[in-house]
Design an enzyme around this catalytic site. Structure first.
Site, PDB file in Angstrom:
ATOM      1  CD  GLU A 195      -3.047  -0.878   2.291  1.00  0.00           C
ATOM      2  OE1 GLU A 195      -2.866  -0.170   3.322  1.00  0.00           O
ATOM      3  OE2 GLU A 195      -4.264  -1.164   2.114  1.00  0.00           O
ATOM      4  CD  GLU A 216      -4.625  -5.950   2.843  1.00  0.00           C
ATOM      5  OE1 GLU A 216      -5.374  -5.137   3.674  1.00  0.00           O
ATOM      6  OE2 GLU A 216      -3.430  -5.957   2.733  1.00  0.00           O
TER       7      GLU A 216
HETATM    8  C1  GAL Z   1      -4.540  -2.446   5.214  1.00  0.00           C
HETATM    9  C2  GAL Z   1      -3.039  -3.229   5.235  1.00  0.00           C
HETATM   10  C3  GAL Z   1      -3.052  -4.552   5.947  1.00  0.00           C
HETATM   11  C4  GAL Z   1      -3.987  -4.225   7.469  1.00  0.00           C
HETATM   12  C5  GAL Z   1      -5.291  -3.790   6.975  1.00  0.00           C
HETATM   13  C6  GAL Z   1      -6.178  -3.485   8.055  1.00  0.00           C
HETATM   14  O1  GAL Z   1      -4.235  -1.400   4.934  1.00  0.00           O
HETATM   15  O2  GAL Z   1      -2.396  -3.389   4.013  1.00  0.00           O
HETATM   16  O3  GAL Z   1      -1.776  -4.843   6.358  1.00  0.00           O
HETATM   17  O4  GAL Z   1      -3.318  -3.652   8.052  1.00  0.00           O
HETATM   18  O5  GAL Z   1      -5.169  -2.420   6.168  1.00  0.00           O
HETATM   19  O6  GAL Z   1      -6.083  -4.707   8.688  1.00  0.00           O
END
Ligand code: GAL
Length: 821
Positions: free
Chosen positions: A179, A248
């Site tokens: 990110e 994600e």
């Molecule tokens: C994203 C990040 C993950 C985790 C998630 C929140 O921004 O890439 O590693 O932190 O947020 O759980």
């Protein structure tokens, strides 16, 4: 006639025949192994469970319809000291990847090595911060060298075991950085050069599978940019040849000390996934599929809790989180069944207005349809190819043959499992637990103020301690002459602090402690204190509760007592301030009980069984107990304790802090899945201990014989309520629409009785179902009792043939059941 698109895909496939291809409907492709369009993946982070748990977690992922398991790689855990590596126990990355391989699943390896992940310091080792001329995540030679060193080492390890798909192994994708696009603006031109360097460096490692960069909309070729978030159907990759990938999909959210427990509804997660595939998505990963536990000091922060449950499809302990697990499993099955059409079909859409649309994937062999209703308030009735369909608010219907709806994201036909905790049947707790105790030896620091190193400056805790411990003593001795003008009736100690938790002592007296409110880590601590003419020893204990893990330059957020520190004398008309910041400060990292390994079962130290004190700060407690019988997951209830660390047979199960209550406001019993999700939307646990129960993995326990629990209690608490419990399914509920199959399962235990059952238009929800206005003619409880009671699971067709015909005047008919396990 074979379509041109089909040909393109096959050619691509042939050209890359060793491994496969993730293909977009319009022919965009990346190469992996076999043409895949619907790739479903789930995050399971190996250090957040134990190697003994891995096969079961991964198997449940596979049974839940996943094709791939994703994990980050945790640099600070593997390289705790520069060039000294640890891949033992739950850090055995290769064993984890091989467990994925054993189950014939793909792997997605997100090396980072910055990972965020609510992990301590985002995965960066703190020694990195302390290297001369260091700047993180930018074109800094020292940083780039260390990042390259670690990344290369991981790639080499994985290559050596032939684990990349290009070598015949399971790993189809690798990730560099994490990110960075979210923060790149703060790094100016250097940020752009850095991301280009990351791309070149990754590419030079020649892994033979594509590299991804998540949330990086300027990802340099050939890096693939991917999306993270609650919804990614609107996402378009920056390169027309890149398939639409979602790294994600947040299945819930994490918890902070003092925060509430966030939940994301099953309907909404399913909606987001279906919508993504409706709109051309190819690869989707649940973050998290199993969240697990932040053992030891791995929680990030500040203030990430020990539990990392995340409301994921598998709960912290590895149990199925139903209905989330089952409802998504059904969705996965249906999406997989449509893979061919989704891969090779021509796409067309019909816009019905009011945020309602149909997407049709059409091949010569057949077509598949999605109907999406993104309206937050109204159901839609649409006419499609001569038929009428109702698409509920905020839902997607799937019709694999474009005629029959087989799935709607808002209609859950999976059971809800009610998890219950049961007392330890191996012994009668808490009465049976006999406690012994020891004080933490702090007198030396309180009375002499002597540590290991002295400096005429107040330093950041990271710099002094290299994060070897949560604890750092800052001590100074102040000589006050009788004639000093500072003397007054009201003298106080004033500390500008960024310590997450602070204990202050003057001449051995505890003058107070303080913990920062979450998000307010810069504060002033001021307490009256008694000083004497002559030498005064000021001892401040600074405690970190997880180092930050997110944001531009987060690595420089201060931690500890960064000052200034004053003593203040206030008379009626005058205030006299003495600045102690440039005094000689003596530092000591860690506490002696940790150094002497009081937590180890072999520790020879003396413990006393007499007059075990309660509510005493800096106190060690110890007890022995028998492991709970059976194989269900075990938790320890630490209600009554304050804050500290707990060990089971020498294994650190994490920080505990039941004394930290979550705030009172912002919880709801009802949770509306309609409309965009945000972490504050559906929270529970208001006004209760943020975390009361702590996971004790079965592999930490000795099934026969004694087990030891050691607690280090920092602020004061009462261990006499501590007890061990097991967690399992206590009961199950379901409300299944007609023409579906009801499946009930107590996950390994028999179904003991049917408490409620009604086929008609039953009302209410799990735990409070009621009969509606129409009811089947047959005795539904009897039928279900005969089919289910005594069995671990049963499945029953929800049909009028089975239960008789309820006269429901056209209302949708369903079967509601509540069963006990
Ligand atoms: C994203 C990040 C993950 C985790 C998630 C929140 O921004 O890439 O590693 O932190 O947020 O759980």
């Amino acid at each position: 006639m074979v379509s041109l698109r089909f040909l393109v895909c096959c050619l691509l496939f042939l050209a890359s025949s060793v491994y496969a291809t993730i293909v977009s409907h319009d022919g965009r492709a990346i190469t992996i192994d076999g043409n895949r369009r619907v790739l479903l993946s789930g995050s399971i982070h190996y250090p957040r469970s134990t190697p003994e748990m891995w096969p079961d977690l991964i198997k449940k992922g596979k049974e839940g319809g996943l094709d791939a398991i994703e994990t980050y790689v945790f640099w600070n855990a593997h390289e705790p000291t520069r060039r000294q590596y640890d891949f033992s126990g739950n850090l055995d990355l290769i064993r984890f990847l091989k467990t994925i391989q054993d189950q014939n699943l793909y792997g997605v390896l997100r090396i980072g090595p910055y990972v965020c992940a609510e992990w301590n310091y985002g995965g960066f080792p703190v020694w990195l911060h302390n290297m001369p001329d260091m700047e993180f995540r930018t074109t800094n030679k020292v940083f780039m060298n260390e990042m390259q060193n670690f990344t290369t080492m991981i790639v080499d390890m994985v290559k050596k075991e032939k684990l990349f798909a290009s070598q015949g192994g399971p790993i189809i994708l690798a990730q560099i950085e994490n990110e960075y696009g979210n923060v790149i603006g703060s790094y100016g031109e250097a940020g752009k050069a850095y991301i280009q360097w990351c791309a070149n460096m990754a590419q030079s490692l020649d892994v033979g599978v594509p590299w991804i960069m998540c949330q990086q909309d300027d990802a340099p070729q050939p890096m693939l940019n991917t999306c993270n978030g609650y919804y990614c159907d609107n996402f378009e990759p920056n390169n027309a040849n890149t398939p639409k990938m979602w790294t994600e999909n947040w299945t819930g959210w994490y918890q902070n000390w003092g925060g509430k427990n966030p939940h994301r509804t099953t309907e909404d997660v399913a909606f987001a996934v279906a919508r993504f595939f409706q709109r051309g998505g190819t690869f989707q990963n649940y973050y998290m599929y199993h969240g697990g536990t932040n053992f030891d000091r791995t929680a990030g922060g500040p203030y990430i809790t020990t539990s990392y449950d995340y409301d994921a499809p598998l709960d912290e302990f590895g149990n199925l989180n139903q209905p989330k697990y089952g409802h998504l499993k059904q969705l996965h099955g249906i999406l997989h069944s449509m893979e061919k059409t989704l891969t090779y079909g021509n796409v067309s859409t019909i816009d019905f207005g009011n945020f309602v649309s149909a997407t049709i994937y059409n091949t010569e062999e057949g077509s598949s349809c999605f109907f999406g209703n993104v309206n937050e308030t109204s159901d839609a009735t649409i006419n499609f190819q001569g038929e009428t369909y109702v698409v509920p608010t905020w839902s997607v219907s799937i019709l694999p043959d474009c005629k029959t709806e087989v799935y709607n994201t808002a209609k859950i036909n999976t059971q809800t499992s009610v998890m219950v905790k049961k007392p330890n049947e191996a012994e009668d707790e808490p009465i049976n637990l006999k406690w012994s105790w020891r004080p933490e030896n702090i007198d030396n620091f309180l009375l002499k103020g002597k540590g290991e190193a002295t400096m005429r400056q107040l330093f950041d805790q990271k710099v002094v301690s290299n994060d070897q411990s949560d604890y750092l003593w800052y001590m100074t001795t102040l000589h006050l002459k009788e004639e000093d003008p500072i003397w007054s009736k009201h003298m106080s100690l004033h500390i500008n602090s960024t310590a997450h938790v602070l204990h202050a002592f003057v001449n051995g007296q505890h003058v107070g402690n303080y913990h920062a409110e979450n998000g307010k880590f810069h504060y002033v601590f001021e307490q009256e204190a008694k000083f004497n003419p002559g030498d005064n020893v000021i001892s401040l204990l600074s405690i970190t509760v997880g180092l930050p893990n997110y944001g531009a330059f987060f690595e420089n957020d201060p931690a500890g007592i960064t000052g200034p520190v004053f003593i203040i004398g206030k008379n009626d008309d005058e205030t006299i301030v003495k600045d102690l910041s440039a005094h000689k400060w003596s530092y000591k990292t860690g506490l002696s009980g940790f150094e002497n390994q009081l937590f180890s079962s072999e520790s020879p130290s003396k413990w006393s069984g007499d007059s075990v004190p309660f509510n005493r700060t800096m106190t060690w407690y110890k007890t022995t107990f028998k492991a709970p019988l059976g194989s269900e997951p075990v938790v320890v209830d630490l209600l009554g304790l304050g804050k500290g660390t707990a060990w089971i047979n020498g294994n650190n199960i994490g920080r505990y802090w039941p004394a930290f209550l979550s705030t009172e406001d912002g919880c709801s019993t009802e949770c509306n899945y309609r409309g965009a999700y945000y972490p504050e939307k559906c929270q529970t646990n208001c006004g209760k201990p943020t975390q009361r129960w702590y996971h004790v993995p079965r592999s930490f326990l000795n099934p026969k014989g004694d087990n030891t629990l050691v607690l280090f209690e920092e602020i004061g608490g009462n261990p006499s309520f501590v007890n061990f419990q097991t967690i399992g399914v206590g009961g199950v509920c379901a409300n299944v629409y007609e023409k579906n199959v009801l499946e009930l399962s107590c996950d390994g235990r028999p179904i003991s009785s049917i408490k409620f059952a009604s086929f008609g238009n039953p009302r209410g929800k799990c735990g409070s179902f009621e009969k509606g206005t129409c009811e089947a003619s047959k005795d539904v409880v009897n039928i279900l009792s005969a089919e289910c009671v005594g069995k671990e699971k049963c499945s029953v067709n929800v049909s009028t043939e089975k239960f008789g015909v309820p006269e429901c005047d056209g209302a949708t008919r369903s079967l509601a059941v509540e069963a006990l396990c």
